[in-house]
Design a protein around this motif. Sequence first.
Motif, PDB file in Angstrom:
ATOM      1  N   MET A  42     -50.288  50.068 -11.867  1.00 46.12           N
ATOM      2  CA  MET A  42     -48.854  50.250 -12.054  1.00 46.12           C
ATOM      3  C   MET A  42     -48.589  51.016 -13.353  1.00 46.12           C
ATOM      4  O   MET A  42     -49.140  50.663 -14.396  1.00 46.12           O
ATOM      5  CB  MET A  42     -48.144  48.883 -12.110  1.00 46.12           C
ATOM      6  CG  MET A  42     -46.632  48.994 -12.258  1.00 46.12           C
ATOM      7  SD  MET A  42     -45.824  47.385 -12.447  1.00 46.12           S
ATOM      8  CE  MET A  42     -46.187  46.629 -10.874  1.00 46.12           C
ATOM      9  N   LYS A  43     -47.775  52.040 -13.271  1.00 45.61           N
ATOM     10  CA  LYS A  43     -47.446  52.833 -14.446  1.00 45.61           C
ATOM     11  C   LYS A  43     -46.146  52.333 -15.080  1.00 45.61           C
ATOM     12  O   LYS A  43     -45.144  52.143 -14.393  1.00 45.61           O
ATOM     13  CB  LYS A  43     -47.304  54.313 -14.076  1.00 45.61           C
ATOM     14  CG  LYS A  43     -48.624  55.007 -13.804  1.00 45.61           C
ATOM     15  CD  LYS A  43     -48.479  56.513 -13.880  1.00 45.61           C
ATOM     16  CE  LYS A  43     -49.858  57.171 -13.856  1.00 45.61           C
ATOM     17  NZ  LYS A  43     -49.787  58.626 -14.057  1.00 45.61           N
ATOM     18  N   HIS A  44     -46.191  52.165 -16.402  1.00 43.62           N
ATOM     19  CA  HIS A  44     -44.980  51.795 -17.128  1.00 43.62           C
ATOM     20  C   HIS A  44     -44.170  53.054 -17.397  1.00 43.62           C
ATOM     21  O   HIS A  44     -44.671  54.025 -17.974  1.00 43.62           O
ATOM     22  CB  HIS A  44     -45.319  51.105 -18.446  1.00 43.62           C
ATOM     23  CG  HIS A  44     -44.108  50.710 -19.230  1.00 43.62           C
ATOM     24  ND1 HIS A  44     -43.458  51.580 -20.085  1.00 43.62           N
ATOM     25  CD2 HIS A  44     -43.400  49.545 -19.266  1.00 43.62           C
ATOM     26  CE1 HIS A  44     -42.412  50.965 -20.615  1.00 43.62           C
ATOM     27  NE2 HIS A  44     -42.358  49.730 -20.132  1.00 43.62           N
ATOM     28  N   ILE A  45     -42.916  53.034 -16.965  1.00 38.57           N
ATOM     29  CA  ILE A  45     -42.040  54.191 -17.120  1.00 38.57           C
ATOM     30  C   ILE A  45     -40.918  53.863 -18.097  1.00 38.57           C
ATOM     31  O   ILE A  45     -40.180  52.886 -17.908  1.00 38.57           O
ATOM     32  CB  ILE A  45     -41.451  54.628 -15.771  1.00 38.57           C
ATOM     33  CG1 ILE A  45     -42.575  55.123 -14.860  1.00 38.57           C
ATOM     34  CG2 ILE A  45     -40.399  55.710 -15.963  1.00 38.57           C
ATOM     35  CD1 ILE A  45     -42.123  55.601 -13.516  1.00 38.57           C
ATOM     36  N   SER A  46     -40.791  54.679 -19.134  1.00 38.77           N
ATOM     37  CA  SER A  46     -39.695  54.562 -20.098  1.00 38.77           C
ATOM     38  C   SER A  46     -38.636  55.594 -19.748  1.00 38.77           C
ATOM     39  O   SER A  46     -38.834  56.802 -19.957  1.00 38.77           O
ATOM     40  CB  SER A  46     -40.204  54.795 -21.523  1.00 38.77           C
ATOM     41  OG  SER A  46     -41.131  53.813 -21.899  1.00 38.77           O
ATOM     42  N   LEU A  47     -37.534  55.128 -19.196  1.00 40.30           N
ATOM     43  CA  LEU A  47     -36.408  56.008 -18.859  1.00 40.30           C
ATOM     44  C   LEU A  47     -35.460  55.990 -20.057  1.00 40.30           C
ATOM     45  O   LEU A  47     -34.813  54.980 -20.336  1.00 40.30           O
ATOM     46  CB  LEU A  47     -35.723  55.513 -17.588  1.00 40.30           C
ATOM     47  CG  LEU A  47     -34.564  56.323 -17.013  1.00 40.30           C
ATOM     48  CD1 LEU A  47     -34.893  57.799 -16.898  1.00 40.30           C
ATOM     49  CD2 LEU A  47     -34.166  55.768 -15.654  1.00 40.30           C
ATOM     50  N   ILE A  48     -35.407  57.080 -20.785  1.00 43.68           N
ATOM     51  CA  ILE A  48     -34.708  57.124 -22.066  1.00 43.68           C
ATOM     52  C   ILE A  48     -33.190  57.193 -21.872  1.00 43.68           C
ATOM     53  O   ILE A  48     -32.687  58.008 -21.102  1.00 43.68           O
ATOM     54  CB  ILE A  48     -35.188  58.327 -22.906  1.00 43.68           C
ATOM     55  CG1 ILE A  48     -36.704  58.274 -23.101  1.00 43.68           C
ATOM     56  CG2 ILE A  48     -34.467  58.354 -24.253  1.00 43.68           C
ATOM     57  CD1 ILE A  48     -37.210  57.023 -23.780  1.00 43.68           C
ATOM     58  N   VAL A  49     -32.502  56.320 -22.594  1.00 42.25           N
ATOM     59  CA  VAL A  49     -31.030  56.293 -22.563  1.00 42.25           C
ATOM     60  C   VAL A  49     -30.523  56.532 -23.983  1.00 42.25           C
ATOM     61  O   VAL A  49     -30.861  55.779 -24.897  1.00 42.25           O
ATOM     62  CB  VAL A  49     -30.500  54.948 -22.034  1.00 42.25           C
ATOM     63  CG1 VAL A  49     -28.978  55.001 -21.898  1.00 42.25           C
ATOM     64  CG2 VAL A  49     -31.147  54.604 -20.698  1.00 42.25           C
ATOM     65  N   TYR A  50     -29.765  57.580 -24.161  1.00 40.18           N
ATOM     66  CA  TYR A  50     -29.268  57.949 -25.490  1.00 40.18           C
ATOM     67  C   TYR A  50     -27.763  58.189 -25.418  1.00 40.18           C
ATOM     68  O   TYR A  50     -27.180  58.302 -24.323  1.00 40.18           O
ATOM     69  CB  TYR A  50     -29.998  59.196 -25.999  1.00 40.18           C
ATOM     70  CG  TYR A  50     -29.960  60.382 -25.052  1.00 40.18           C
ATOM     71  CD1 TYR A  50     -28.958  61.344 -25.115  1.00 40.18           C
ATOM     72  CD2 TYR A  50     -30.945  60.535 -24.066  1.00 40.18           C
ATOM     73  CE1 TYR A  50     -28.929  62.423 -24.247  1.00 40.18           C
ATOM     74  CE2 TYR A  50     -30.930  61.618 -23.193  1.00 40.18           C
ATOM     75  CZ  TYR A  50     -29.920  62.554 -23.291  1.00 40.18           C
ATOM     76  OH  TYR A  50     -29.884  63.623 -22.414  1.00 40.18           O
ATOM     77  N   GLU A  51     -27.112  58.252 -26.559  1.00 44.59           N
ATOM     78  CA  GLU A  51     -25.679  58.547 -26.591  1.00 44.59           C
ATOM     79  C   GLU A  51     -25.439  59.927 -25.974  1.00 44.59           C
ATOM     80  O   GLU A  51     -26.137  60.883 -26.296  1.00 44.59           O
ATOM     81  CB  GLU A  51     -25.155  58.528 -28.033  1.00 44.59           C
ATOM     82  CG  GLU A  51     -25.193  57.163 -28.692  1.00 44.59           C
ATOM     83  CD  GLU A  51     -24.173  56.191 -28.104  1.00 44.59           C
ATOM     84  OE1 GLU A  51     -23.157  56.649 -27.539  1.00 44.59           O
ATOM     85  OE2 GLU A  51     -24.409  54.972 -28.205  1.00 44.59           O
ATOM     86  N   ASN A  52     -24.480  60.025 -25.084  1.00 44.81           N
ATOM     87  CA  ASN A  52     -24.141  61.262 -24.376  1.00 44.81           C
ATOM     88  C   ASN A  52     -25.179  61.670 -23.340  1.00 44.81           C
ATOM     89  O   ASN A  52     -25.308  62.849 -23.004  1.00 44.81           O
ATOM     90  CB  ASN A  52     -23.898  62.424 -25.361  1.00 44.81           C
ATOM     91  CG  ASN A  52     -22.643  62.228 -26.170  1.00 44.81           C
ATOM     92  OD1 ASN A  52     -21.585  61.907 -25.629  1.00 44.81           O
ATOM     93  ND2 ASN A  52     -22.756  62.387 -27.483  1.00 44.81           N
ATOM     94  N   VAL A  53     -25.920  60.687 -22.820  1.00 45.46           N
ATOM     95  CA  VAL A  53     -26.783  60.964 -21.684  1.00 45.46           C
ATOM     96  C   VAL A  53     -25.918  61.087 -20.432  1.00 45.46           C
ATOM     97  O   VAL A  53     -24.815  60.516 -20.361  1.00 45.46           O
ATOM     98  CB  VAL A  53     -27.840  59.844 -21.504  1.00 45.46           C
ATOM     99  CG1 VAL A  53     -27.191  58.569 -20.989  1.00 45.46           C
ATOM    100  CG2 VAL A  53     -28.962  60.284 -20.579  1.00 45.46           C
ATOM    101  N   LEU A  54     -26.367  61.846 -19.457  1.00 45.19           N
ATOM    102  CA  LEU A  54     -25.651  61.956 -18.187  1.00 45.19           C
ATOM    103  C   LEU A  54     -25.965  60.711 -17.368  1.00 45.19           C
ATOM    104  O   LEU A  54     -27.071  60.558 -16.839  1.00 45.19           O
ATOM    105  CB  LEU A  54     -26.078  63.226 -17.446  1.00 45.19           C
ATOM    106  CG  LEU A  54     -25.309  63.549 -16.164  1.00 45.19           C
ATOM    107  CD1 LEU A  54     -23.833  63.806 -16.455  1.00 45.19           C
ATOM    108  CD2 LEU A  54     -25.919  64.768 -15.473  1.00 45.19           C
TER     109      LEU A  54
END
Length: 328
Positions: free
Chosen positions: A1-13
């Motif tokens: 299983m691959k760990h996925i970091s889905l980045i969330v930042y200010e002004n992300v769509l």
Amino acid sequence: MKHISLIVYENVLSTAVSNTASLLASANEAAVRKNLSIPFQIEFVGVGLKEISSNLPIEFHCAKTISEEFETDVVILPPMNTNPDQITGLLAENKTLISWINEKYHEKAEIISLCTGAYFLAECGLLDGMPATSHWGAIEDLQQRYPRIDFKPEHVVTHSKAIITGGGGFSSLNAMLYFIEKNSTKEISIELSKYYGLDYGRTSQKLFTVFSGQRLHDDDEIHKAQSYIEKKFKTDLSVDQIASQVNMSKRNFIRRFKNATRLNPIEYIQRLKVEAAKKALETGAANIADVTYSIGYNDLRTFRTIFKRVTGLTPVDYRNRFKSNSVD
């Protein structure tokens, strides 16, 4: 299983974040149905905060932030929800993220940029000397900012080393289908493309490109030449004629024009003609011959060849796909 970091930042769509997470979660569900191992562990990772509001009535709760110590296999950079003139400021506000991406890449994490998420990768320097793609509307700005990167504006997906880049808007989800296929099965990827109505195997986004002229340069004489071409492109316009308007030799004019716009003058004229033709065909009101003559071509075969090279479709196919009504 691959760990996925889905980045969330200010002004992300925000829609891109939720669509990407949904596609990955659906891949997990499909794997379970097929009695396969779950391929992905998906986590939202914040840049500064764990609770991040968006432009929509949606709030993302992140499992962790990039300031925490953790290992990850894949970093996904969703696109920005910002105006072009705000990108420089957004990049400056996210220097910590840019450093973190570099760090994770050198720790052997795979990096995926979707649409304008490519700006973060470009800032890292990780794309220098490599092919990359992004939203077709951002390519000119990206090329100006990062001349060492080999941008492929027509590509939907590029993959070099441990970096995947995806094209513009929802076409960037094709990059996720590509990633899912690499890390699960082709069968699952095709199943998801059907369920979500995605065009499996799409390789080009040039069909959706809107040509507005490459104006992000500071050569005033070439700006004048572009303005002249934009007024006269439907006429029988020669390179000699344009060069004389800005008092240059033909050779010098071609060199400076291509240096400024990344197109030679003939290609530039062709792109303007095709853009005018696209708008006419979208109305569905004119036949192909009428459109051909209206933009200054006398030869239908030449027009069809150029139109298909630029858009990937014949004029008839383009009209049938995008016309706003059924008038012929």
